[in-house]
Write a protein that holds these residues in place. Structure first.
Motif, PDB file in Angstrom:
ATOM      1  N   HIS A 147       0.931  -1.373  -0.059  1.00  0.00           N
ATOM      2  CA  HIS A 147      -0.139  -0.166   0.367  1.00  0.00           C
ATOM      3  C   HIS A 147       0.971   1.406   0.087  1.00  0.00           C
ATOM      4  N   ALA A 148       2.417   1.605   0.833  1.00  0.00           N
ATOM      5  CA  ALA A 148       2.828   2.992   0.404  1.00  0.00           C
ATOM      6  C   ALA A 148       3.280   2.940  -0.481  1.00  0.00           C
ATOM      7  N   LEU A 149       3.293   1.407  -1.705  1.00  0.00           N
ATOM      8  CA  LEU A 149       3.754   2.114  -3.692  1.00  0.00           C
ATOM      9  C   LEU A 149       2.035   2.300  -3.790  1.00  0.00           C
ATOM     10  N   THR A 150       1.075   2.198  -3.577  1.00  0.00           N
ATOM     11  CA  THR A 150      -0.083   1.808  -4.031  1.00  0.00           C
ATOM     12  C   THR A 150      -1.283   3.004  -3.429  1.00  0.00           C
ATOM     13  N   PRO A 151      -0.922   4.327  -3.981  1.00  0.00           N
ATOM     14  CA  PRO A 151      -2.300   4.908  -3.517  1.00  0.00           C
ATOM     15  C   PRO A 151      -3.482   5.137  -3.777  1.00  0.00           C
ATOM     16  N   ASP A 152      -3.291   5.006  -5.101  1.00  0.00           N
ATOM     17  CA  ASP A 152      -5.001   4.810  -5.460  1.00  0.00           C
ATOM     18  C   ASP A 152      -5.434   3.258  -6.075  1.00  0.00           C
ATOM     19  N   PHE A 153      -6.686   3.069  -5.739  1.00  0.00           N
ATOM     20  CA  PHE A 153      -6.971   1.395  -6.026  1.00  0.00           C
ATOM     21  C   PHE A 153      -8.981   2.044  -7.260  1.00  0.00           C
ATOM     22  N   PRO A 154      -8.426   1.973  -8.516  1.00  0.00           N
ATOM     23  CA  PRO A 154      -9.711   2.317  -8.962  1.00  0.00           C
ATOM     24  C   PRO A 154     -10.627   1.090  -8.827  1.00  0.00           C
ATOM     25  N   LEU A 155     -12.056   2.251  -8.721  1.00  0.00           N
ATOM     26  CA  LEU A 155     -12.998   1.749  -8.561  1.00  0.00           C
ATOM     27  C   LEU A 155     -14.129   0.597  -9.712  1.00  0.00           C
ATOM     28  N   VAL A 156     -14.110  -0.391  -9.577  1.00  0.00           N
ATOM     29  CA  VAL A 156     -14.713  -1.094 -10.899  1.00  0.00           C
ATOM     30  C   VAL A 156     -15.892  -0.981 -10.497  1.00  0.00           C
ATOM     31  N   SER A 157     -16.767  -0.985 -11.790  1.00  0.00           N
ATOM     32  CA  SER A 157     -17.895  -0.765 -11.609  1.00  0.00           C
ATOM     33  C   SER A 157     -19.580  -2.102 -12.573  1.00  0.00           C
ATOM     34  N   ARG A 158     -18.645  -2.914 -13.164  1.00  0.00           N
ATOM     35  CA  ARG A 158     -18.523  -3.660 -14.798  1.00  0.00           C
ATOM     36  C   ARG A 158     -17.974  -4.588 -15.185  1.00  0.00           C
ATOM     37  N   GLY A 159     -18.480  -5.633 -15.250  1.00  0.00           N
ATOM     38  CA  GLY A 159     -17.193  -6.418 -16.863  1.00  0.00           C
ATOM     39  C   GLY A 159     -18.020  -6.479 -17.956  1.00  0.00           C
ATOM     40  N   GLU A 160     -17.625  -7.401 -18.639  1.00  0.00           N
ATOM     41  CA  GLU A 160     -18.264  -6.966 -19.835  1.00  0.00           C
ATOM     42  C   GLU A 160     -16.733  -8.015 -20.686  1.00  0.00           C
ATOM     43  N   GLY A 161     -17.665  -8.915 -20.879  1.00  0.00           N
ATOM     44  CA  GLY A 161     -16.228  -9.417 -22.269  1.00  0.00           C
ATOM     45  C   GLY A 161     -14.722  -9.512 -21.482  1.00  0.00           C
ATOM     46  N   VAL A 162     -14.015  -8.644 -22.500  1.00  0.00           N
ATOM     47  CA  VAL A 162     -12.901  -8.474 -21.992  1.00  0.00           C
ATOM     48  C   VAL A 162     -12.124  -7.194 -21.292  1.00  0.00           C
ATOM     49  N   TRP A 163     -13.729  -6.773 -21.156  1.00  0.00           N
ATOM     50  CA  TRP A 163     -13.445  -5.229 -20.206  1.00  0.00           C
ATOM     51  C   TRP A 163     -14.342  -5.086 -19.530  1.00  0.00           C
ATOM     52  N   LEU A 164     -13.332  -4.474 -18.453  1.00  0.00           N
ATOM     53  CA  LEU A 164     -14.242  -3.369 -16.713  1.00  0.00           C
ATOM     54  C   LEU A 164     -13.915  -2.069 -17.345  1.00  0.00           C
TER      55      LEU A 164
END
Length: 419
Positions: free
Chosen positions: A12-29
């Motif tokens: 966590h000291a090297l990863t300040p942000d975590f994208p919020l995933v809302s939906r998945g479809e096929g190969v995409w998030l």
């Protein structure tokens, strides 16, 4: 407000942000990440190698919904239910020959933990003094105590060393060293309980590939010396190496087979450990002390089993192996563009899995380039999570050629940026 969530395998000291995933479809998030793709991420690692057919396959989603409306959970120690019965029968039908019983658990780690306990129980219940486990150098089998013991010692397990038991470690059968590995096994297997391997490719150990004939020799030597042969196909199962199971390429059937990840198409956590009749019979007795003592509260979750049943139907009714073959060919073609690129070395491909190493001064899992590469790829709308300086591509089977081009364009750009 700072999130209270502690993420896995994350500093966590090297990863300040975590994208919020809302939906998945096929190969995409779809995420809230501000990047060149409008927040979309191309899932080029199948969300930790689990998504086989693509996110939210309609048949699997429908099966989950229908099962949730009928039965959500039931203790599995004294009861059974149809989804679990159907999945067990379906797996026996498609698994390597000779496997007859299916034990349910929750993850790849627990599937392997169950396998190790089955092997030790097999010998203990026959009053035979075999308790030694043999494993391959660089192996990774999970994060429970038993699976860490069987895995490579190093950064993953150093803090927990007091908990771990010793195993015999065979050198990885790299090109030119195969016989060294086999000769050592011939000695070690004489009084061993079991040999455990990741068939054909070591995943977290760096996507290290070895030949099918070596895998076959490992199985034959183990059997000749009486040691059980455990195939950890948690990653390799369900098409990843180009065949339904990696063991098929070596023409072998293990005594114990571990499956998870792709078992439900990646939709829900579920794992199984399959074994031969002899292993089951060693635990079958009027003597309750010979019971196989392993369980979890959610063993054979009806909803997860319904998802797995739908996944088996997809494999039966849809041309999945054809998609696997197409993806394998696409990977080979796109990997070829890097053969003359001096920034990359050790190009390799097995079935739907491709990997290459970025040349850096500090190679290995803790290479400083790893987090920088991950961030760079996220900015370009591609979800890749390199193992240090090893970049691997393991997408869902339905990815298109154009989508795969986006992944390899990002890898080429990374090579240019970090030159």
């Amino acid at each position: 407000m700072t999130s209270p969530v502690w993420h896995p395998f994350t500093q966590h000291a090297l990863t300040p942000d975590f994208p919020l995933v809302s939906r998945g479809e096929g190969v995409w998030l779809e995420t809230d990440l501000k990047n060149g793709s409008g927040g979309r991420l191309l899932d080029a690692i199948s969300s930790w190698w689990v998504i086989t057919h693509g996110h939210r396959h309609p048949k699997i989603v429908a099966a989950i919904q229908a099962q949730a409306d009928q039965l959500d959970q039931a203790i599995f120690a004294n009861l059974t239910h149809q989804p679990a019965e159907d999945v067990a029968c379906g797996l026996i039908d498609i698994a390597p020959r000779g496997l007859s019983h299916v034990f349910y658990s929750d993850s790849g780690s627990t599937a392997v933990e169950v396998a190790l306990k089955m092997a030790l129980g097999f010998w203990k219940n026959q009053n035979k003094p075999r308790s030694k486990i043999i494993a391959l150098e660089h192996a990774y089998h999970g994060d429970t105590v038993g699976t860490m013991s069987a895995g490579a010692r190093g950064v993953f397990s150093a803090a927990y060393a007091p908990l771990l038991f010793d195993v015999v470690r065979l050198p990885f059968p790299a090109a030119g060293r195969e016989q060294e590995t086999l000769d050592m096994l011939k000695q070690a297997a004489k009084d061993a309980a079991a040999l455990i391997v990741e068939p054909l490719i070591l995943g977290s150990g760096g996507m290290l590939i070895y030949p099918a004939e070596v895998l076959r020799a490992l199985a034959i030597i183990s059997r000749h010396n009486g040691a059980l042969f455990i195939a950890d196909e948690v990653m390799t199962g369900f098409g990843r190496t180009g065949t339904l199971f990696a063991c098929k390429q070596a023409g072998i059937s293990p005594d114990i087979l571990c499956l998870a990840k792709g078992l439900t198409g990646g939709s829900l956590p579920l794992a199984v450990t399959l074994c031969t009749p002899e292993i089951f019979q060693a635990h079958y007795s009027q003597d309750r002390s010979r019971t196989f003592f392993h369980s979890s509260s959610f063993t054979a979750s009806p909803i997860a089993c319904a998802a797995a049943r739908a996944n088996l139907e997809i494999w039966r009714d849809e041309p999945v192996l054809e998609r696997v073959a197409v993806l394998g060919a696409l990977q080979e073609e796109r990997l070829a563009r890097f053969r003359t690129n001096p920034r990359f070395i050790n190009l390799r491909c097995l079935g739907t899995i491709a990997a290459l190493d970025l040349k850096v001064a500090d190679p290995g899992y803790l290479s400083g380039i790893g987090p920088r590469l991950t961030g760079f790829f996220l900015e370009r709308g591609v979800l890749l999570r390199p193992l240090g300086n090893t970049i691997y591509v393991m997408p869902p089977y339905g990815i298109t050629a154009a989508e795969l081009d986006l992944v390899y364009d990002a890898i080429a750009a990374a090579g240019a940026k970090f030159a």
